[in-house]
Design a protein around this motif. Structure first.
Motif, PDB file in Angstrom:
ATOM      1  N   UNK A   1      21.665  66.496  26.650  1.00 55.13           N
ATOM      2  CA  UNK A   1      20.529  65.901  27.439  1.00 55.13           C
ATOM      3  C   UNK A   1      21.263  65.215  28.728  1.00 55.13           C
TER       4      UNK A   1
ATOM      5  N   UNK B   1      11.217  65.393  35.449  1.00 56.19           N
ATOM      6  CA  UNK B   1      11.980  66.374  34.733  1.00 56.19           C
ATOM      7  C   UNK B   1      13.003  65.658  34.183  1.00 56.19           C
ATOM      8  N   UNK B   2      13.741  64.987  34.658  1.00 58.92           N
ATOM      9  CA  UNK B   2      15.007  64.157  33.921  1.00 58.92           C
ATOM     10  C   UNK B   2      14.495  63.289  32.803  1.00 58.92           C
TER      11      UNK B   2
ATOM     12  N   UNK C   1      19.859  76.482  37.261  1.00 56.31           N
ATOM     13  CA  UNK C   1      18.427  76.604  36.465  1.00 56.31           C
ATOM     14  C   UNK C   1      19.013  77.369  35.180  1.00 56.31           C
TER      15      UNK C   1
ATOM     16  N   UNK D   1      11.324  72.694  33.694  1.00 54.84           N
ATOM     17  CA  UNK D   1      12.653  73.052  34.316  1.00 54.84           C
ATOM     18  C   UNK D   1      12.402  74.065  35.353  1.00 54.84           C
TER      19      UNK D   1
ATOM     20  N   UNK E   1      22.172  64.538  22.314  1.00 56.54           N
ATOM     21  CA  UNK E   1      22.036  63.529  23.506  1.00 56.54           C
ATOM     22  C   UNK E   1      23.044  63.906  24.521  1.00 56.54           C
TER      23      UNK E   1
ATOM     24  N   UNK F   1      13.931  65.475  29.881  1.00 58.22           N
ATOM     25  CA  UNK F   1      15.153  66.107  29.112  1.00 58.22           C
ATOM     26  C   UNK F   1      15.432  64.710  27.988  1.00 58.22           C
ATOM     27  N   UNK F   2      15.035  63.630  28.211  1.00 55.71           N
ATOM     28  CA  UNK F   2      15.368  62.732  27.115  1.00 55.71           C
ATOM     29  C   UNK F   2      13.906  62.664  26.170  1.00 55.71           C
TER      30      UNK F   2
ATOM     31  N   UNK G   1      20.549  67.984  36.962  1.00 59.85           N
ATOM     32  CA  UNK G   1      19.540  67.750  37.863  1.00 59.85           C
ATOM     33  C   UNK G   1      19.732  66.781  39.080  1.00 59.85           C
TER      34      UNK G   1
ATOM     35  N   UNK H   1      18.611  66.881  42.973  1.00 63.75           N
ATOM     36  CA  UNK H   1      18.188  65.773  43.813  1.00 63.75           C
ATOM     37  C   UNK H   1      19.262  65.531  44.979  1.00 63.75           C
TER      38      UNK H   1
ATOM     39  N   UNK I   1      22.348  67.626  31.205  1.00 63.47           N
ATOM     40  CA  UNK I   1      21.125  68.300  31.870  1.00 63.47           C
ATOM     41  C   UNK I   1      20.832  67.419  32.988  1.00 63.47           C
ATOM     42  N   UNK I   2      20.503  66.004  32.536  1.00 65.06           N
ATOM     43  CA  UNK I   2      20.079  65.003  33.307  1.00 65.06           C
ATOM     44  C   UNK I   2      20.912  64.719  34.737  1.00 65.06           C
TER      45      UNK I   2
ATOM     46  N   UNK J   1      11.816  65.969  40.358  1.00 67.18           N
ATOM     47  CA  UNK J   1      12.905  66.194  39.411  1.00 67.18           C
ATOM     48  C   UNK J   1      13.140  64.835  38.385  1.00 67.18           C
ATOM     49  N   UNK J   2      12.904  63.923  39.081  1.00 64.43           N
ATOM     50  CA  UNK J   2      12.946  62.663  37.970  1.00 64.43           C
ATOM     51  C   UNK J   2      12.151  62.844  36.950  1.00 64.43           C
TER      52      UNK J   2
END
Lengths: 88, 856
Positions: A44, B843-844, A10, B726, A41, B847-848, A51, A56, A47-48, B840-841
């Motif tokens: 990003x 959230x992802x 986090x 987040x 980018x 993020x874009x 997560x 997940x 980060x993706x 979370x998806x």
């Protein structure tokens, strides 16, 4: 993963999000747009992936689940990339 | 049979059974009948415009009537007939062929069907809203937008909404079938060994999962242009002529890209189940295992993958650049190669076996011949130079009917093939063969003259006088083709009463598992738990299952078998003796007390009815009509209330005790279902973001920000929302940790925190939007709203779609918070984990969206 691990993730996500905004506040978007674009980018994407991998739990799932997710991602990128290229 | 033994379902003779059922065989029958209704609907429209085309001029239907008939014929046949017809078989047969007692999510399956039915009804209602959609089945921009639709255009909006409803049904179905096929295969049944029809369905649903998500994005954007006033597909009017809008130069091409990214895989989505039927029938009626079965399967996999990289051959006449045209010409011609292999495999199977010319085989053979003609004529269109000549002519019409209706031809063969299994009765073989003869004659008389009259312009009712003879022949052919269906309906209907009773297997060499059980099969499908662990089909009793479960908990044995067309080691020869490997009727019994739980549910019907009413209302809200606004509200409330009812209804569909689950053996079915749905959602959001990127590239990437976006659109609201999302994601994982530790207080606190942060996200967004709506600057004197320009449209719609996902997540979160308060989830965090996957998806995605819409 215990709550400490989740907390570390986090904090990293929070810092990266702030860093993206800092790139703009520092004027990089105006002075070197494509460098700023690439940097933001990449942050990003990191980060993706963070997560997806940790929150997940993709890291602990069978690889087939990751391939499933990548399948959708590749399809979306193929559409976006090829369509945009077609009018360049 | 008592209701208890029928899983709480009324008998089949009762009308209520068909509204309550969630059983895959019942739903398969419902799909088949409904799809045949839409065949007649679309067919009658075709006969009407064929009559119109007897002479070059709109003297029967009128110009608008002709355009409506042509457009809706295409839409009905492609969407509401062919694929659902194939999925009638898939519903009925896939669980039987793989050894499952039903689909993984039976109520979701019922929901798919009812959404499909009501989407078709909405399509029908559109005819009564002034005019229905009349811009061609490909719905090219800008003719698909309200500014270019005569009158109020409410019927056209209904068609767009009907397609969205249909696409939702398809997506749910794809998730359901994939989860079923990866979690519920009989012990010992490897993916490569499942019968070829089920394998074709597996690849079909993979394509559907991704292709229909792109279509859903296209349709949602189009619906937004219709209802909310966004301007994705709009051109401006320059005086009295159409002109490319300088603010949105990518409008028309964007639709073409989105539509054909879906549209070309759709050709194979339609044709693959037909290939599966052909392969099954060729095997059964030649007595040979499919020659080169492994290569046949590899070819199908290659086509399924390649189908996503050929779509721009539909756009050779647009302004896309030459290098990309060349690449797509190569991929298009390349995709014909695996098809060649499949065709030769079928021909060689026929050559090596002893053919029995039954009705199903005749239809399968006919389909193969028609497909070869359709395939060869299609390669012409894949070549850029030839396409320049043929595009927009009847060559295209003839070609794709030879492909698509060839697929339908195989499916009619499938109807004859499985009719005895579904009804327990045999059809009249002589009448079936006569029908094939009339059908084949009518088909070729209808479509072949179109190749000769290829210079006829497509989609219009005028053509050169010299071509009239060919069009007259085609019209006669159309009526002969139509008449052949009267024979089929008569044959199949009368045979329900007069047909000979059949046993489990009326075909000598049919070997897949559905032929090992009674015709029709019992509600539970099998007399025990199916297993291929020994290399052949067996039905295990309770004790054996219990023993194996103890020995290898949650895992299957490792034996394998060929499940169609003979055993893996017999060199391909099938003998009648080994055709059906087990019947084991005497072991008929229930496995486990849970199986008696009620499988009747009225909620899927009610949810879909609510959706239908809501969408009908939505079609007219832009008029401000109280009637439309009211029914939109009533429908939405009905749908929401029914969804809550469905969630609260006890419904138990347990995982199979032993099953083959590669490659998802460690992924519980609910989790796999969620991941599969998310994969589709990735494409949905990907297509939205891709659309944004495309129109921005078309406009000029860097000029976009300076020209189209007000200075008041700043980074800070986006950054705050990033922090909120987040943190909410972090709280969801803490809720999981608390549930694991059986801390009720911790679970509730974390879920309440998630909810509060989600609400905060929406409030922040609301404040930001309200500010932007009401700015007044020199460049944007009337605010920056959805219709201001293409940049505002993309911003509000993409972040709005994301916001809608947040709202759905919050509803689920609120429901789970109440349950956690009442003591749920303690020691079992799976439900929170599955919700977390979704959250979370979301959230992802943000993020874009944050950098793309707030920084760059």
């Amino acid at each position: 993963m215990d709550w400490k691990g989740y907390t570390v993730i986090y904090v990293v996500l929070f810092v990266f999000a702030t860093a993206q905004a800092v790139v703009e506040f520092a004027g990089l978007v105006d002075s070197a747009y494509w460098a700023a674009f690439g940097l933001i980018m990449v942050l990003s994407v990191i980060k993706a992936v963070g997560v997806a991998a940790y929150y997940q739990h993709l890291r602990w799932e069978p690889r087939a689940v990751t391939y499933l997710v990548l399948g959708g991602t590749v399809a979306a990128l193929a559409l976006t990339g090829a369509a945009a290229y077609s009018i360049l | 049979m008592s209701q208890e033994h029928e899983h709480g379902l009324p008998p089949k003779s009762s009308v209520s059974r068909w509204f309550l059922t969630t059983n895959h065989k019942d739903i398969g029958v419902l799909y088949l009948i409904t799809a045949l209704f839409f065949l007649v609907f679309g067919g009658v429209l075709a006969l009407l415009f064929r009559l119109e085309l007897i002479s070059p001029g709109a003297d029967l239907l009128g110009s608008m009537g002709y355009n409506q008939a042509v457009s809706t014929h295409g839409l009905l046949m492609v969407f509401w007939f062919i694929s659902p017809f194939a999925f009638g078989f898939a519903n009925y047969l896939v669980p039987l062929q793989i050894g499952a007692d039903d689909l993984a999510f039976p109520r979701l399956n019922a929901l798919s069907y009812w959404l499909y039915l009501f989407s078709g009804i909405l399509m029908g209602v559109s005819f009564f809203q002034g005019t229905t959609f009349a811009g061609g089945w490909t719905m090219y921009a800008p003719l698909n937008t309200p500014a270019y639709i005569p009158g109020e255009g409410l019927g056209a909006t209904s068609v767009v909404l009907a397609l969205i409803m249909f696409t939702a049904a398809v997506t749910l179905g794809s998730v359901n079938f994939l989860t079923t096929m990866y979690r519920m295969r009989a012990e010992g049944l490897r993916m490569r060994d499942i019968p070829i029809f089920s394998l074709s369905i597996n690849l079909t649903v993979w394509m559907m999962l991704f292709a229909f998500a792109a279509l859903l994005a296209a349709l949602m954007i189009l619906a937004s242009d219709h209802i909310l006033g966004t301007t994705y597909f709009q051109y401006s009017i320059d005086g009295t002529t159409m002109a490319t809008d300088a603010d949105n130069p990518g409008a028309s091409l964007l639709w073409a890209h989105l539509f054909w990214f879906f549209g070309h895989p759709e050709v194979y989505i339609v044709f693959f189940p037909a290939l599966g039927v052909m392969a099954e029938c060729f095997q059964t009626f030649t007595g040979r295992r499919l020659v080169g079965r492994k290569w046949f399967i590899i070819s199908m996999v290659l086509v399924a993958l390649q189908s996503f990289v050929v779509w721009m051959h539909h756009m050779f006449l647009t302004g896309i650049n030459l290098p990309i045209k060349t690449i797509f010409m190569a991929t298009t011609i390349g995709i014909s190669l695996p098809f060649d292999l499949m065709v030769f495999s079928l021909i060689y199977t026929m050559a090596k076996g002893r053919v029995r010319f039954t009705t199903p085989f005749l239809f399968s053979l006919g389909a193969l011949i028609l497909f070869i003609i359709g395939g060869i004529t299609g390669v012409f269109l894949g070549a850029i130079v030839l396409d320049y000549q043929f595009r927009g002519t009847y060559w295209v019409v003839a070609h794709f009917h030879y492909v698509m209706v060839a697929g339908a031809t195989a499916l009619f063969g499938g109807l004859y093939y499985w009719y005895p299994k579904i009804t327990g009765k045999m059809y009249n073989e002589t009448l079936g063969k006569i029908q094939f003869g009339v059908y084949f004659l009518g088909f070729n008389l209808l479509y072949f003259p179109m190749f000769i009259a290829w210079e006829t312009p497509r989609r219009v009712f005028v053509y050169p006088d010299g071509l009239q003879i060919w069009h007259s022949m085609a019209t006669v052919g159309g009526f002969i083709l139509g008449a052949s269906f009267l024979l089929m309906f008569y044959n199949l209907f009368v045979s329900l009463w007069r047909g000979e009773d059949v046993g489990p297997n009326p075909w000598e060499y049919a070997t897949s598992a559905e032929w090992a059980v009674s015709s029709p099969p019992s509600l539970e499908n099998f007399p025990g738990v199916p297993s291929y662990a020994t290399g052949k089909l067996e039905f295990l009793d309770d004790e054996t299952v219990a023993e194996r479960t103890e020995r290898t908990p949650g895992a299957a044995a490792h034996g394998h078998a060929a499940t169609d067309g003979g055993t893996a080691t017999d060199g391909g020869a099938v003998t009648a003796r080994t055709a059906v490997t087990a019947t084991a009727m005497e072991t008929a019994h229930e496995v486990g007390g849970e199986d008696h739980a009620s499988h009747a549910s009225f909620w899927p019907f009610l949810v879909s009815l609510g959706g239908f009413i809501a969408f009908l209302g939505l079609s007219g809200v832009r008029t401000g009509s109280v009637f439309y606004l009211s029914i939109a509200a009533v429908g939405s409330l009905t749908m929401f209330g029914s969804l809550v009812g469905m969630t609260r209804e006890p419904f138990h569909a347990p995982e199979m005790a032993i099953a083959e689950r590669w490659p998802f053996s460690e992924v519980e079915k609910m989790k796999l279902g969620m991941w599969t749905f998310l994969a589709s959602d990735i494409v949905l959001f990907g297509a939205f973001i891709g659309s944004y990127a495309f129109v921005r590239v078309a406009y000029g990437w860097t000029a976009w920000h300076h020209d189209l976006i007000p200075a008041e659109h700043v980074t800070m609201p986006g950054l705050i929302n990033t922090y909120l999302l987040l943190t909410s994601s972090f709280l969801v994982v803490l809720a999981m940790v608390a549930a694991e530790r059986e801390s009720k207080r911790g679970t509730v606190a974390a879920l309440v925190g998630t909810f509060a942060l989600g609400v905060g996200f929406l409030i922040n967004k609301g404040i930001e939007w309200n500010h932007l709506f009401h700015i007044s600057t020199e460049t944007f004197p009337n605010g920056w709203n959805l219709s201001t320009n293409i940049a505002s449209s993309t911003f509000y719609l993409t972040t709005g779609l994301h916001g809608a996902h947040v709202i759905i997540g919050l509803i689920i979160c609120a429901y789970m918070t109440v349950r956690a308060w009442n003591g749920a989830y303690q020691g079992d965090d799976r439900a929170i984990e599955y919700f977390g996957l979704y959250w979370h998806f979301v959230d992802i995605v943000w993020l874009f969206l944050f950098p793309l819409f707030y920084i760059l």
